[in-house]
Design a protein around this motif. Structure first.
Motif, PDB file in Angstrom:
ATOM      1  N   ASN A  88       0.809  -1.217   0.000  1.00 23.98           N
ATOM      2  CA  ASN A  88       0.000   0.000   0.000  1.00 23.98           C
ATOM      3  C   ASN A  88       0.843   1.269   0.000  1.00 23.98           C
ATOM      4  O   ASN A  88       0.360   2.330  -0.357  1.00 23.98           O
ATOM      5  CB  ASN A  88      -0.954   0.014   1.199  1.00 23.98           C
ATOM      6  CG  ASN A  88      -2.375  -0.235   0.789  1.00 23.98           C
ATOM      7  OD1 ASN A  88      -2.676  -0.443  -0.376  1.00 23.98           O
ATOM      8  ND2 ASN A  88      -3.267  -0.230   1.751  1.00 23.98           N
ATOM      9  N   PRO A 119      -3.727   4.160  -3.349  1.00 26.61           N
ATOM     10  CA  PRO A 119      -3.994   3.056  -2.418  1.00 26.61           C
ATOM     11  C   PRO A 119      -5.489   2.729  -2.357  1.00 26.61           C
ATOM     12  O   PRO A 119      -6.337   3.602  -2.547  1.00 26.61           O
ATOM     13  CB  PRO A 119      -3.499   3.576  -1.073  1.00 26.61           C
ATOM     14  CG  PRO A 119      -3.136   4.992  -1.258  1.00 26.61           C
ATOM     15  CD  PRO A 119      -3.181   5.321  -2.709  1.00 26.61           C
ATOM     16  N   GLN A 160      -8.922   0.922  -0.418  1.00 24.01           N
ATOM     17  CA  GLN A 160      -9.527   0.711   0.891  1.00 24.01           C
ATOM     18  C   GLN A 160     -10.734  -0.191   0.721  1.00 24.01           C
ATOM     19  O   GLN A 160     -11.250  -0.380  -0.369  1.00 24.01           O
ATOM     20  CB  GLN A 160      -9.979   2.027   1.507  1.00 24.01           C
ATOM     21  CG  GLN A 160      -8.856   2.940   1.894  1.00 24.01           C
ATOM     22  CD  GLN A 160      -9.375   4.188   2.581  1.00 24.01           C
ATOM     23  OE1 GLN A 160     -10.543   4.531   2.479  1.00 24.01           O
ATOM     24  NE2 GLN A 160      -8.507   4.855   3.310  1.00 24.01           N
ATOM     25  N   TYR A 161     -11.168  -0.783   1.815  1.00 23.40           N
ATOM     26  CA  TYR A 161     -12.373  -1.597   1.893  1.00 23.40           C
ATOM     27  C   TYR A 161     -12.165  -2.990   1.294  1.00 23.40           C
ATOM     28  O   TYR A 161     -11.056  -3.427   1.055  1.00 23.40           O
ATOM     29  CB  TYR A 161     -13.578  -0.893   1.260  1.00 23.40           C
ATOM     30  CG  TYR A 161     -13.731   0.531   1.732  1.00 23.40           C
ATOM     31  CD1 TYR A 161     -13.974   0.812   3.073  1.00 23.40           C
ATOM     32  CD2 TYR A 161     -13.592   1.594   0.859  1.00 23.40           C
ATOM     33  CE1 TYR A 161     -14.089   2.117   3.514  1.00 23.40           C
ATOM     34  CE2 TYR A 161     -13.714   2.904   1.288  1.00 23.40           C
ATOM     35  CZ  TYR A 161     -13.968   3.151   2.620  1.00 23.40           C
ATOM     36  OH  TYR A 161     -14.080   4.441   3.051  1.00 23.40           O
ATOM     37  N   ARG A 162     -13.259  -3.685   1.051  1.00 28.36           N
ATOM     38  CA  ARG A 162     -13.220  -5.065   0.565  1.00 28.36           C
ATOM     39  C   ARG A 162     -13.369  -5.100  -0.950  1.00 28.36           C
ATOM     40  O   ARG A 162     -14.162  -4.355  -1.522  1.00 28.36           O
ATOM     41  CB  ARG A 162     -14.363  -5.846   1.214  1.00 28.36           C
ATOM     42  CG  ARG A 162     -14.313  -7.315   0.939  1.00 28.36           C
ATOM     43  CD  ARG A 162     -15.371  -8.024   1.728  1.00 28.36           C
ATOM     44  NE  ARG A 162     -16.334  -8.527   0.773  1.00 28.36           N
ATOM     45  CZ  ARG A 162     -17.579  -8.813   1.042  1.00 28.36           C
ATOM     46  NH1 ARG A 162     -18.060  -8.623   2.232  1.00 28.36           N
ATOM     47  NH2 ARG A 162     -18.367  -9.291   0.126  1.00 28.36           N
ATOM     48  N   ARG A 185      -9.215  -7.416   1.678  1.00 29.44           N
ATOM     49  CA  ARG A 185      -9.708  -6.244   2.405  1.00 29.44           C
ATOM     50  C   ARG A 185      -8.507  -5.327   2.655  1.00 29.44           C
ATOM     51  O   ARG A 185      -7.522  -5.736   3.241  1.00 29.44           O
ATOM     52  CB  ARG A 185     -10.344  -6.657   3.719  1.00 29.44           C
ATOM     53  CG  ARG A 185     -10.936  -5.514   4.501  1.00 29.44           C
ATOM     54  CD  ARG A 185     -11.601  -6.001   5.765  1.00 29.44           C
ATOM     55  NE  ARG A 185     -12.734  -6.854   5.503  1.00 29.44           N
ATOM     56  CZ  ARG A 185     -13.978  -6.424   5.291  1.00 29.44           C
ATOM     57  NH1 ARG A 185     -14.227  -5.141   5.293  1.00 29.44           N
ATOM     58  NH2 ARG A 185     -14.954  -7.262   5.081  1.00 29.44           N
ATOM     59  N   PHE A 186      -8.615  -4.082   2.164  1.00 30.29           N
ATOM     60  CA  PHE A 186      -7.539  -3.117   2.337  1.00 30.29           C
ATOM     61  C   PHE A 186      -7.845  -2.205   3.499  1.00 30.29           C
ATOM     62  O   PHE A 186      -9.001  -1.847   3.695  1.00 30.29           O
ATOM     63  CB  PHE A 186      -7.371  -2.268   1.065  1.00 30.29           C
ATOM     64  CG  PHE A 186      -6.838  -3.021  -0.105  1.00 30.29           C
ATOM     65  CD1 PHE A 186      -5.500  -3.311  -0.197  1.00 30.29           C
ATOM     66  CD2 PHE A 186      -7.688  -3.444  -1.112  1.00 30.29           C
ATOM     67  CE1 PHE A 186      -4.996  -3.997  -1.280  1.00 30.29           C
ATOM     68  CE2 PHE A 186      -7.199  -4.132  -2.199  1.00 30.29           C
ATOM     69  CZ  PHE A 186      -5.852  -4.410  -2.285  1.00 30.29           C
ATOM     70  N   PRO A 187      -6.904  -1.777   4.261  1.00 29.05           N
ATOM     71  CA  PRO A 187      -5.480  -2.063   4.239  1.00 29.05           C
ATOM     72  C   PRO A 187      -5.091  -3.268   5.101  1.00 29.05           C
ATOM     73  O   PRO A 187      -3.921  -3.614   5.171  1.00 29.05           O
ATOM     74  CB  PRO A 187      -4.862  -0.780   4.789  1.00 29.05           C
ATOM     75  CG  PRO A 187      -5.867  -0.268   5.753  1.00 29.05           C
ATOM     76  CD  PRO A 187      -7.209  -0.653   5.161  1.00 29.05           C
ATOM     77  N   GLU A 188      -6.053  -3.950   5.730  1.00 26.83           N
ATOM     78  CA  GLU A 188      -5.732  -5.027   6.663  1.00 26.83           C
ATOM     79  C   GLU A 188      -4.950  -6.166   6.014  1.00 26.83           C
ATOM     80  O   GLU A 188      -3.991  -6.672   6.572  1.00 26.83           O
ATOM     81  CB  GLU A 188      -6.998  -5.607   7.310  1.00 26.83           C
ATOM     82  CG  GLU A 188      -7.746  -4.641   8.193  1.00 26.83           C
ATOM     83  CD  GLU A 188      -8.789  -3.851   7.442  1.00 26.83           C
ATOM     84  OE1 GLU A 188      -9.153  -4.255   6.312  1.00 26.83           O
ATOM     85  OE2 GLU A 188      -9.218  -2.819   7.959  1.00 26.83           O
ATOM     86  N   SER A 207      -3.234  -6.144   3.151  1.00 27.03           N
ATOM     87  CA  SER A 207      -2.183  -5.780   2.205  1.00 27.03           C
ATOM     88  C   SER A 207      -0.791  -6.198   2.670  1.00 27.03           C
ATOM     89  O   SER A 207       0.135  -6.209   1.880  1.00 27.03           O
ATOM     90  CB  SER A 207      -2.222  -4.286   1.918  1.00 27.03           C
ATOM     91  OG  SER A 207      -2.003  -3.556   3.113  1.00 27.03           O
TER      92      SER A 207
END
Length: 171
Positions: A79, A130, A132-134, A156-159, A161
């Motif tokens: 990211n 970058p 975000q989200y799913r 699922r961003f940023p988790e 990444s």
């Protein structure tokens, strides 16, 4: 003799204004809802939904073909730099891969990426901004419905990444 009670005019009474207020508020709310429904149309039902429903057999054939070829992929997204790296395992190693990033609720956010073959089974491209989200992921050897196989996944961003996401044969 008693004099009749002096009646107040209608515009000084409570009930006419209360009823007019109810009517006016319903008109205002209707206009607000109409504005939002026109402005943020989601387009969730396509015009050719019947043909797309019949095409499910083709999608199942793509899934089966990818499974027969023993294809799977590991996707990593940085990211910070925006690098997208895919390590493809299996018999087929095309010159480019097409990655579709599909936003679950609004097709206006969907992204299409072309990844170039670097070496071995590694493919690389860069995101402009970058995410975000799913997102749902679809990896194919070329763009469109004529691709011979498809790998799918979800991120699922940023988790997610900072870890590898596995793409497997799927619809």
């Amino acid at each position: 003799m008693s004099s009749p009670a002096a009646e107040t005019p209608w515009y000084k009474q409570f009930w006419p204004w209360f009823l007019l207020g109810l009517l006016l508020s319903s008109v205002i709310f209707s206009m607000v809802f109409l504005f939002f429904s026109v402005r943020y149309y989601d387009g969730s039902v396509t015009a050719d939904y019947y043909k797309k429903g019949l095409a499910i057999n083709e999608q199942l054939a793509k899934q089966e073909h990818a499974s027969q070829l023993g294809l799977s992929a590991a996707l990593r997204v940085d990211n910070v730099t925006g690098d997208v790296i895919i390590d493809l395992e299996g018999e087929r190693q095309p010159a480019q891969l097409h990655l579709a990033l599909i936003f679950p609720t609004d097709s206006d956010f969907d992204r299409e990426l072309m990844l170039n073959h670097v070496r071995g089974g590694r493919y690389v491209t860069t995101l402009e901004e970058p995410l975000q989200y799913r997102w749902y992921l679809q990896l194919q050897p070329k763009e469109g419905e004529e691709a011979e196989w498809r790998l799918t996944g979800e991120i699922r961003f940023p988790e997610d990444s900072d870890r590898d996401i596995t793409l497997v044969p799927g619809i």
